[in-house]
Design a protein around this motif. Structure first.
Motif, PDB file in Angstrom:
ATOM      1  N   ALA A   1       0.829  -1.211   0.000  1.00  0.00           N
ATOM      2  CA  ALA A   1       0.000   0.000   0.000  1.00  0.00           C
ATOM      3  C   ALA A   1       0.865   1.264   0.000  1.00  0.00           C
ATOM      4  CB  ALA A   1      -0.923   0.006   1.218  1.00  0.00           C
ATOM      5  N   ALA A   2       2.086   1.160   0.579  1.00  0.00           N
ATOM      6  CA  ALA A   2       2.969   2.339   0.656  1.00  0.00           C
ATOM      7  C   ALA A   2       3.829   2.501  -0.590  1.00  0.00           C
ATOM      8  CB  ALA A   2       3.851   2.230   1.897  1.00  0.00           C
ATOM      9  N   GLY A   3       3.628   1.632  -1.575  1.00  0.00           N
ATOM     10  CA  GLY A   3       4.351   1.809  -2.837  1.00  0.00           C
ATOM     11  C   GLY A   3       5.514   0.865  -3.038  1.00  0.00           C
ATOM     12  N   GLY A   4       5.704  -0.077  -2.122  1.00  0.00           N
ATOM     13  CA  GLY A   4       6.784  -1.052  -2.267  1.00  0.00           C
ATOM     14  C   GLY A   4       6.303  -2.318  -2.953  1.00  0.00           C
ATOM     15  N   VAL A   5       7.265  -3.165  -3.333  1.00  0.00           N
ATOM     16  CA  VAL A   5       6.939  -4.449  -3.942  1.00  0.00           C
ATOM     17  C   VAL A   5       7.546  -5.543  -3.064  1.00  0.00           C
ATOM     18  CG1 VAL A   5       7.111  -5.887  -6.014  1.00  0.00           C
ATOM     19  CG2 VAL A   5       7.071  -3.384  -6.225  1.00  0.00           C
ATOM     20  N   VAL A   6       6.733  -6.519  -2.668  1.00  0.00           N
ATOM     21  CA  VAL A   6       7.209  -7.575  -1.775  1.00  0.00           C
ATOM     22  C   VAL A   6       7.493  -8.847  -2.567  1.00  0.00           C
ATOM     23  CG1 VAL A   6       6.643  -9.010   0.236  1.00  0.00           C
ATOM     24  CG2 VAL A   6       5.945  -6.596   0.171  1.00  0.00           C
ATOM     25  N   HIS A   7       8.660  -9.438  -2.301  1.00  0.00           N
ATOM     26  CA  HIS A   7       9.047 -10.707  -2.925  1.00  0.00           C
ATOM     27  C   HIS A   7       9.291 -11.727  -1.813  1.00  0.00           C
ATOM     28  CE1 HIS A   7      10.052  -8.331  -6.631  1.00  0.00           C
ATOM     29  NE2 HIS A   7      10.334  -7.421  -5.721  1.00  0.00           N
ATOM     30  N   TRP A   8       9.072 -12.995  -2.111  1.00  0.00           N
ATOM     31  CA  TRP A   8       9.263 -14.039  -1.102  1.00  0.00           C
ATOM     32  C   TRP A   8      10.322 -15.012  -1.606  1.00  0.00           C
ATOM     33  CZ3 TRP A   8       5.789 -14.245   3.260  1.00  0.00           C
ATOM     34  CH2 TRP A   8       4.746 -13.299   3.208  1.00  0.00           C
ATOM     35  N   ALA A   9      11.267 -15.348  -0.722  1.00  0.00           N
ATOM     36  CA  ALA A   9      12.325 -16.274  -1.114  1.00  0.00           C
ATOM     37  C   ALA A   9      12.426 -17.385  -0.085  1.00  0.00           C
ATOM     38  CB  ALA A   9      13.657 -15.529  -1.220  1.00  0.00           C
ATOM     39  N   ARG A  10      12.269 -18.638  -0.549  1.00  0.00           N
ATOM     40  CA  ARG A  10      12.283 -19.711   0.441  1.00  0.00           C
ATOM     41  C   ARG A  10      13.701 -20.088   0.861  1.00  0.00           C
ATOM     42  NH1 ARG A  10       9.071 -24.059  -3.188  1.00  0.00           N
ATOM     43  NH2 ARG A  10       8.539 -22.262  -4.468  1.00  0.00           N
ATOM     44  N   ASP A  11      14.680 -19.810  -0.005  1.00  0.00           N
ATOM     45  CA  ASP A  11      16.048 -20.125   0.392  1.00  0.00           C
ATOM     46  C   ASP A  11      17.023 -19.106  -0.216  1.00  0.00           C
ATOM     47  OD1 ASP A  11      16.224 -20.800  -2.267  1.00  0.00           O
ATOM     48  OD2 ASP A  11      15.985 -22.955  -1.888  1.00  0.00           O
ATOM     49  N   ALA A  12      18.323 -19.339   0.068  1.00  0.00           N
ATOM     50  CA  ALA A  12      19.347 -18.393  -0.379  1.00  0.00           C
ATOM     51  C   ALA A  12      19.362 -18.272  -1.900  1.00  0.00           C
ATOM     52  CB  ALA A  12      20.720 -18.839   0.138  1.00  0.00           C
ATOM     53  N   ALA A  13      19.267 -19.405  -2.581  1.00  0.00           N
ATOM     54  CA  ALA A  13      19.354 -19.382  -4.044  1.00  0.00           C
ATOM     55  C   ALA A  13      18.240 -18.528  -4.637  1.00  0.00           C
ATOM     56  CB  ALA A  13      19.287 -20.818  -4.587  1.00  0.00           C
TER      57      ALA A  13
END
Lengths: 226, 492
Positions: B80-92
């Motif tokens: 809502a504040a203008g950012g984009v969220v990404h999800w990473a399950r591991d380091a790679a």
């Protein structure tokens, strides 16, 4: 399955044995959350008069090598003081936030530089000093908080020049403690908390002032002019 | 020295080598003692320290128990504040996401704020392999990076280097990374800091992409917080056009108000200051002030596995202050490198085996890298009972059992090399549940005292080489108790 779903699924599975908490469905209201945590800590440390709180701020700022000045007179005295401070540093140019009270810099000879969207960091790097107001100051920690209001300007203008003068209106802008400061601030604004000049202790834990931020921080405590 | 921890020997071997390095020991002793004394004074200034510590613990525990809820809330508010969220399950996956984000900007250089999370996933090495140059901008990280070294402390990564070594590194290496060290650079800390300032400023002023971690993320409004001292953080968070923050999912606090606890406990616990020189908070993007593109990469990388462990989970409360390193007698002598992990010291000894599992030799050895003296628990501002988790993990290493790995429940086999210990424990358990046998054994042992060796044979030799074997008492406690009627007959 997306990584988001994988991670949230793992979290759910990890907590499977946990008692079901409030967060089923929509977010718990902060008030409901607040009641579950023991906040038996103090809102401020010790009782002080407004004057004593300002004194403590000055003491803690000085302890972390900020230079503190007091100006309890008329608006003219503030203009004279700022003129002298800039002259002492040999400032040929000074960055000015869009809505700094004009009379603050009335006596200043240095070239005023206004931060424009098109001005590059390289251009700002050539400016000697910057003068701003602040949002709030925290006495117990010797901290000045900037919130990007028009008398403080964008974050970059208080970052690149080597000399920063902050004017704090006392006692109105001075609070005792971190909890009191947070209550006054708007988290949706970009905030910069400043406690003394830039410093590092990375070399044998010897404190050295001035790495990347302004190496000289001067704080002017001036009377509230309402 | 290679910049990676892969293939590190187990802790006992690495520590054995480290403690023979007298320069290292002197550097470490000076640093840890200086900072632990200062911390004690800074903490003593707040007479509600115990309550702040308890509140910090409760806030973090609450958040972890409802982590799914707060993650979703955070995602909504950042978006809502203008950012984009990404999800990473591991380091790679995290490295891949960051690389793609940098590529999309068309840049091949990034400036970095010191971040444990990006070190944990080996981001710099990954970016280098993808022809993207990542410049560390924290002075200590710069020293480590230029020295092709590894960090050895969470807060002061170059704690193992003295000023002479730092000067040599600057003189030798700065030129190949950008602006060379000034002519005639001495080993005065002020001059060294000035050299770093000049070297890095040219990078800050042209950087288009910044990469950071975060100390806290506020779920209710999507605010991220970075605390620092030098201003390099402010440079990276403010000047570039694109900001990418890589943050572990455990770094959430529910509300803005919660920061009032951690902004009091973190600086005093870490640098022993009332407040660190700079704290930056930002919420998404702000028109015309700071980066206009903001990406938040939330990483799991073993955190949900730790979350699944009811005893070990408390390690996720950690706010990375490093107070536990500075009081640890083992860390003080062995140094951070011996732990073979970006998280050294007591917290590393419980965090790394949980994030990575205990399959490798180094991870299986880490729960033993402690004397269990408890000093780490005493200073922890979120009251992580590190000794409790160490003992818990030792049991897992020796006995095996149920654990979660990459989200899957598995049954771990006991680690190799612990057969003797396991057999001894099994024998002890049997003896303690068979009192007659125990009594007979103790009497036999007492009567053969003169025949007891001064050191252990076989695999026990390593243990007894550095310790005195306890002398066996002439009479067991139980026998003494019976003979003297519980001590009453000899009281006078």
């Amino acid at each position: 399955m997306s990584s988001r779903d994988v991670i949230l699924g793992r979290v759910r599975q990890a907590l499977g044995a946990e008692p079901a908490g409030p967060p089923a469905g929509p977010p718990a209201a902060p008030a409901a959350y607040g009641t579950g945590i023991d906040r038996g800590y103090l809102r401020r440390h010790g009782e002080r008069t407004a004057e004593e709180t300002v004194e403590l701020l000055a003491e803690n700022l000085t302890d972390y090598r900020a230079i503190v000045h007091r100006c309890w007179g008329t608006g003219e005295e503030l203009a004279d003081l700022l003129m002298r401070l800039l002259a002492e540093r040999g400032a040929g140019s000074v960055l000015v936030p869009p809505e700094l009270p004009p009379h603050w810099l009335a006596g200043v000879d240095a070239t005023r530089v206004h931060d424009r969207a098109v001005s590059t960091p390289g251009e700002l790097d050539r400016v000697d000093s910057v003068v701003t107001g602040c949002a709030v100051a925290v006495a117990e920690t010797g901290t000045i908080v900037l919130d990007g209001s028009p008398d403080q300007g964008r974050r970059r203008i208080t970052l690149i020049p080597d000399h920063h003068i902050v004017v704090v209106r006392a006692p109105g802008q001075v609070v005792s403690s971190v909890p009191e400061a947070l209550g006054r601030l708007d988290p949706t604004r970009p905030l910069t908390w400043i406690s003394g000049p830039s410093a590092t202790s990375d070399i044998e834990l010897d404190r050295v002032e001035g790495v990347h931020g302004p190496r000289v921080l001067e704080v002017v405590l001036c009377q509230d002019s309402r | 020295m290679s910049g990676t921890f892969v293939g590190m020997p187990a802790f006992p071997k690495a520590a054995h080598e480290a403690v023979r390095d007298t320069t290292l020991r002197a550097n470490l002793k000076h640093a840890t003692h200086t900072i632990r004394d200062k911390r004690a004074r800074a903490v003593a200034e707040l007479d509600d320290w115990a309550q702040l510590r308890e509140a910090g613990k409760q806030i973090k525990d609450h958040t972890l128990r409802h982590l799914e809820h707060y993650l979703v809330q955070l995602e909504e508010s950042v978006t809502a504040a203008g950012g984009v969220v990404h999800w990473a399950r591991d380091a790679a996956e995290a490295n891949r996401i960051v690389t793609e984000l940098v590529r999309e900007t068309g840049e091949s250089e990034v400036v970095k704020v010191k971040s444990m999370a990006t070190q944990e996933i080996g981001l710099n090495e990954h970016l280098e392999a993808e022809d993207i140059r990542a410049y560390e901008t924290d002075l200590a990280e710069l020293i480590v990076q230029l020295g092709k070294d590894r960090p050895s402390h969470i807060l002061v990564p170059a704690i193992h280097r003295n000023r002479g070594e730092i000067r040599d590194i600057f003189r030798r290496e700065m030129g190949s990374w950008g602006r060379p060290a000034p002519e005639g650079l001495t080993e005065s800390p002020a001059e060294l800091a000035e050299a770093a300032r000049l070297h890095l400023r040219e990078k800050f002023l042209r950087a288009k992409v910044g990469i950071s971690g975060a100390n806290f993320m506020v779920a209710e409004n999507g605010t991220l917080v970075v605390v620092e001292s030098e201003g390099n953080g402010r440079m990276c968070l403010t000047l570039p056009e694109t900001l990418i923050s890589v943050v572990g999912i455990e770094k959430i606090v529910p509300t803005w108000q919660d920061l009032e606890v951690f902004l009091q406990t973190l600086p005093r616990s870490s640098t022993a200051e009332r407040m660190n020189p700079y704290t930056s908070t930002w919420t998404g993007t702000t028109d015309a002030d700071g980066p206009q593109a903001f990406h938040l990469v939330l990483i799991d990388n073993g955190r949900t596995d730790a979350l699944a462990d009811e005893v070990g989970r408390q390690a996720l409360r950690c706010i990375r202050c490093s107070a536990c390193l500075n009081v640890c007698p083992v860390y003080e002598r062995a140094g951070g490198h011996a732990y073979g992990s970006v998280y050294p010291g007591p917290i590393g000894a419980i965090l790394s085996p949980q994030l990575r599992g205990t399959a490798s030799e180094i991870d299986a050895s880490l729960p033993y890298a402690s004397s269990l003296c408890g000093a780490c628990y005493e200073v922890c501002p979120v009251a992580i009972d590190i000794p409790e988790v160490l003992v818990h993990l030792r049991e897992r290493v020796v006995e095996g059992g149920e654990a979660t790995q990459r989200g899957t429940r598995v049954t771990l086999q006991p680690a190799k090399g612990h057969a003797v210990e396991r057999a001894a424990m099994r024998a002890a358990r049997w003896a303690f549940t068979h009192p007659a046998a125990l009594g007979a054994g103790q009497r036999l042992a007492a009567r053969t005292r003169r025949l007891h060796p001064r050191s252990l044979p076989g695999p026990g030799r390593a243990w007894s080489a550095t310790r005195d074997l306890p002398r066996f008492p002439a009479e067991s406690f139980r026998d003494w108790w019976q003979r003297t009627n519980g001590g009453k007959d000899t009281a006078k």
